[in-house]
Write a protein that holds these residues in place. Structure first.
Motif, PDB file in Angstrom:
ATOM      1  N   HIS A 156       1.016  -0.969   0.028  1.00 43.10           N
ATOM      2  CA  HIS A 156       0.044  -0.011  -0.042  1.00 43.10           C
ATOM      3  C   HIS A 156       0.903   1.288  -0.033  1.00 43.10           C
ATOM      4  CE1 HIS A 156      -3.360   2.584   0.490  1.00 43.10           C
ATOM      5  NE2 HIS A 156      -2.705   3.156   1.760  1.00 43.10           N
ATOM      6  N   LEU A 157       1.883   1.418   0.812  1.00 39.66           N
ATOM      7  CA  LEU A 157       2.713   2.431   0.742  1.00 39.66           C
ATOM      8  C   LEU A 157       3.531   2.599  -0.583  1.00 39.66           C
ATOM      9  CD1 LEU A 157       4.243   2.331   4.340  1.00 39.66           C
ATOM     10  CD2 LEU A 157       2.664   3.906   3.489  1.00 39.66           C
ATOM     11  N   VAL A 158       3.752   1.458  -1.131  1.00 41.94           N
ATOM     12  CA  VAL A 158       4.436   1.865  -2.730  1.00 41.94           C
ATOM     13  C   VAL A 158       3.474   2.303  -3.432  1.00 41.94           C
ATOM     14  CG1 VAL A 158       5.339   0.458  -4.475  1.00 41.94           C
ATOM     15  CG2 VAL A 158       6.055  -0.320  -2.184  1.00 41.94           C
ATOM     16  N   PHE A 159       2.181   2.109  -3.491  1.00 41.32           N
ATOM     17  CA  PHE A 159       1.201   2.636  -4.224  1.00 41.32           C
ATOM     18  C   PHE A 159       1.177   4.086  -3.869  1.00 41.32           C
ATOM     19  CE2 PHE A 159      -0.891  -1.859  -4.861  1.00 41.32           C
ATOM     20  CZ  PHE A 159      -0.194  -2.157  -5.868  1.00 41.32           C
ATOM     21  N   VAL A 160       0.912   4.483  -2.627  1.00 37.56           N
ATOM     22  CA  VAL A 160       1.034   5.706  -2.142  1.00 37.56           C
ATOM     23  C   VAL A 160       2.043   6.649  -2.699  1.00 37.56           C
ATOM     24  CG1 VAL A 160       0.977   7.248  -0.221  1.00 37.56           C
ATOM     25  CG2 VAL A 160      -0.531   5.322  -0.232  1.00 37.56           C
ATOM     26  N   VAL A 161       3.195   6.078  -2.481  1.00 42.55           N
ATOM     27  CA  VAL A 161       4.360   6.817  -2.900  1.00 42.55           C
ATOM     28  C   VAL A 161       4.496   7.013  -4.401  1.00 42.55           C
ATOM     29  CG1 VAL A 161       6.863   6.743  -2.934  1.00 42.55           C
ATOM     30  CG2 VAL A 161       5.729   6.099  -0.819  1.00 42.55           C
ATOM     31  N   SER A 162       4.102   5.895  -4.996  1.00 43.63           N
ATOM     32  CA  SER A 162       4.075   6.051  -6.558  1.00 43.63           C
ATOM     33  C   SER A 162       3.143   7.078  -7.043  1.00 43.63           C
ATOM     34  CB  SER A 162       3.738   4.531  -7.076  1.00 43.63           C
ATOM     35  OG  SER A 162       4.581   3.724  -6.769  1.00 43.63           O
ATOM     36  N   LEU A 164       1.885   9.853  -5.231  1.00 40.27           N
ATOM     37  CA  LEU A 164       2.638  10.981  -5.145  1.00 40.27           C
ATOM     38  C   LEU A 164       3.757  11.461  -5.822  1.00 40.27           C
ATOM     39  CD1 LEU A 164       2.626  13.276  -2.868  1.00 40.27           C
ATOM     40  CD2 LEU A 164       4.432  12.107  -1.442  1.00 40.27           C
ATOM     41  N   MET A 165       4.723  10.585  -6.251  1.00 47.73           N
ATOM     42  CA  MET A 165       5.709  10.912  -7.065  1.00 47.73           C
ATOM     43  C   MET A 165       5.101  11.265  -8.610  1.00 47.73           C
ATOM     44  SD  MET A 165       8.487  10.563  -5.557  1.00 47.73           S
ATOM     45  CE  MET A 165       9.763  10.269  -6.648  1.00 47.73           C
ATOM     46  N   LEU A 166       4.163  10.478  -8.971  1.00 48.20           N
ATOM     47  CA  LEU A 166       3.563  10.711 -10.384  1.00 48.20           C
ATOM     48  C   LEU A 166       2.772  12.136 -10.390  1.00 48.20           C
ATOM     49  CD1 LEU A 166       2.387   9.694 -13.276  1.00 48.20           C
ATOM     50  CD2 LEU A 166       0.431   9.038 -12.236  1.00 48.20           C
ATOM     51  N   ALA A 167       2.190  12.356  -9.484  1.00 46.16           N
ATOM     52  CA  ALA A 167       1.531  13.513  -9.113  1.00 46.16           C
ATOM     53  C   ALA A 167       2.311  14.751  -9.023  1.00 46.16           C
ATOM     54  CB  ALA A 167       0.518  13.808  -7.824  1.00 46.16           C
ATOM     55  N   LEU A 168       3.573  14.660  -8.431  1.00 44.06           N
ATOM     56  CA  LEU A 168       4.468  15.669  -8.424  1.00 44.06           C
ATOM     57  C   LEU A 168       5.328  15.844  -9.632  1.00 44.06           C
ATOM     58  CD1 LEU A 168       5.980  15.026  -4.672  1.00 44.06           C
ATOM     59  CD2 LEU A 168       4.755  16.815  -5.417  1.00 44.06           C
ATOM     60  N   SER A 169       5.526  14.751 -10.288  1.00 39.19           N
ATOM     61  CA  SER A 169       6.143  14.838 -11.659  1.00 39.19           C
ATOM     62  C   SER A 169       5.250  15.514 -12.688  1.00 39.19           C
ATOM     63  CB  SER A 169       6.913  13.369 -12.071  1.00 39.19           C
ATOM     64  OG  SER A 169       5.690  12.404 -12.445  1.00 39.19           O
ATOM     65  N   ASP A 170       4.104  15.083 -12.660  1.00 42.14           N
ATOM     66  CA  ASP A 170       3.242  15.762 -13.668  1.00 42.14           C
ATOM     67  C   ASP A 170       2.991  17.039 -13.325  1.00 42.14           C
ATOM     68  OD1 ASP A 170       2.564  13.424 -15.106  1.00 42.14           O
ATOM     69  OD2 ASP A 170       0.658  13.000 -13.935  1.00 42.14           O
ATOM     70  N   ARG A 171       2.923  17.602 -12.100  1.00 42.90           N
ATOM     71  CA  ARG A 171       2.861  18.888 -11.657  1.00 42.90           C
ATOM     72  C   ARG A 171       4.195  19.806 -12.101  1.00 42.90           C
ATOM     73  NH1 ARG A 171      -0.149  21.860  -7.086  1.00 42.90           N
ATOM     74  NH2 ARG A 171       0.838  23.862  -7.379  1.00 42.90           N
ATOM     75  N   TRP A 172       5.374  19.138 -11.892  1.00 41.61           N
ATOM     76  CA  TRP A 172       6.534  19.862 -11.961  1.00 41.61           C
ATOM     77  C   TRP A 172       6.634  19.948 -13.603  1.00 41.61           C
ATOM     78  CZ3 TRP A 172      11.049  18.200 -14.619  1.00 41.61           C
ATOM     79  CH2 TRP A 172      12.156  19.262 -14.610  1.00 41.61           C
ATOM     80  N   GLY A 173       6.174  18.775 -14.397  1.00 42.18           N
ATOM     81  CA  GLY A 173       6.227  18.881 -15.949  1.00 42.18           C
ATOM     82  C   GLY A 173       5.393  20.109 -16.460  1.00 42.18           C
ATOM     83  N   SER A 174       4.087  20.122 -15.981  1.00 36.55           N
ATOM     84  CA  SER A 174       3.397  21.275 -16.300  1.00 36.55           C
ATOM     85  C   SER A 174       3.918  22.660 -16.268  1.00 36.55           C
ATOM     86  CB  SER A 174       1.831  20.946 -16.034  1.00 36.55           C
ATOM     87  OG  SER A 174       1.718  21.210 -14.658  1.00 36.55           O
TER      88      SER A 174
END
Length: 179
Positions: A156-162, A164-174
């Motif tokens: 579950h923590l792997v999914f949560v961290v994944s 979070l990382m995806l959201a941050l990378s998408d936000r940083w990319g935009s």
């Protein structure tokens, strides 16, 4: 006097080959349509399973503990993920969906891009994972397996961290995409 270089003129035969290849590649997107139809069939199977679970849930409700009622209700919400994948996947990869004369058409259906699809999918996976961890935790007094609980929480923590990382990378990319 210096001579001007001749203007570039593409080879007409190579240009036809290139256009043909691009046409094949572009039209190959329709090969995804049967996958989306298959997901619609999966949604129908999930609906059948939903009703069987619901019936079982109703039959056991009078004697069930409050925790079992909460977990039973949470376990009945799975089909949204498939619906999101079908609509946004088709819209993003095959063809635009024309809502036309459908006033009740949900606005999100034609506005979820690939980044949004990934985020919604991961959010759904995190929710499903959280439900599994919650089920195990709520049944801890019946049977406690520390190793199994550790794996459930770890995954579950792997999914949560994944997510979070995806959201941050998408936000940083935009935020930095135009630079």
């Amino acid at each position: 006097m210096t001579e001007q270089p001749a203007p570039y003129r593409p080879n007409p035969t190579l240009k036809r080959v290139e256009n043909g290849l691009e046409s094949v590649l572009f039209n190959s997107r329709w090969l995804m349509a049967p996958f989306y139809l298959g997901l619609v069939v999966c949604l129908a199977v999930m609906l059948f399973k939903f009703f069987t679970k619901l019936w079982e849930f109703i039959l056991h409700a009078p004697t069930a503990k409050e925790a079992d009622i909460i977990l039973g209700a949470l376990s009945l919400i799975d089909g949204n993920l498939i619906l999101i994948v079908v609509f946004s996947g088709y819209e993003n990869f095959v063809s635009r969906i024309d809502p036309g004369d459908h006033p009740d058409w949900p606005e999100w259906m034609t506005k979820v891009d690939f980044a949004g699809l990934k985020q919604k999918m991961l959010a759904s996976i995190v929710a499903i994972s959280a439900i599994q961890v919650l089920k195990a935790f709520m049944n801890i007094d019946v049977s406690f397996d520390a190793e199994k609980m550790g794996w459930l929480v770890g995954v579950h923590l792997v999914f949560v961290v994944s997510a979070l990382m995806l959201a941050l990378s998408d936000r940083w990319g935009s935020d930095h995409g135009g630079e």
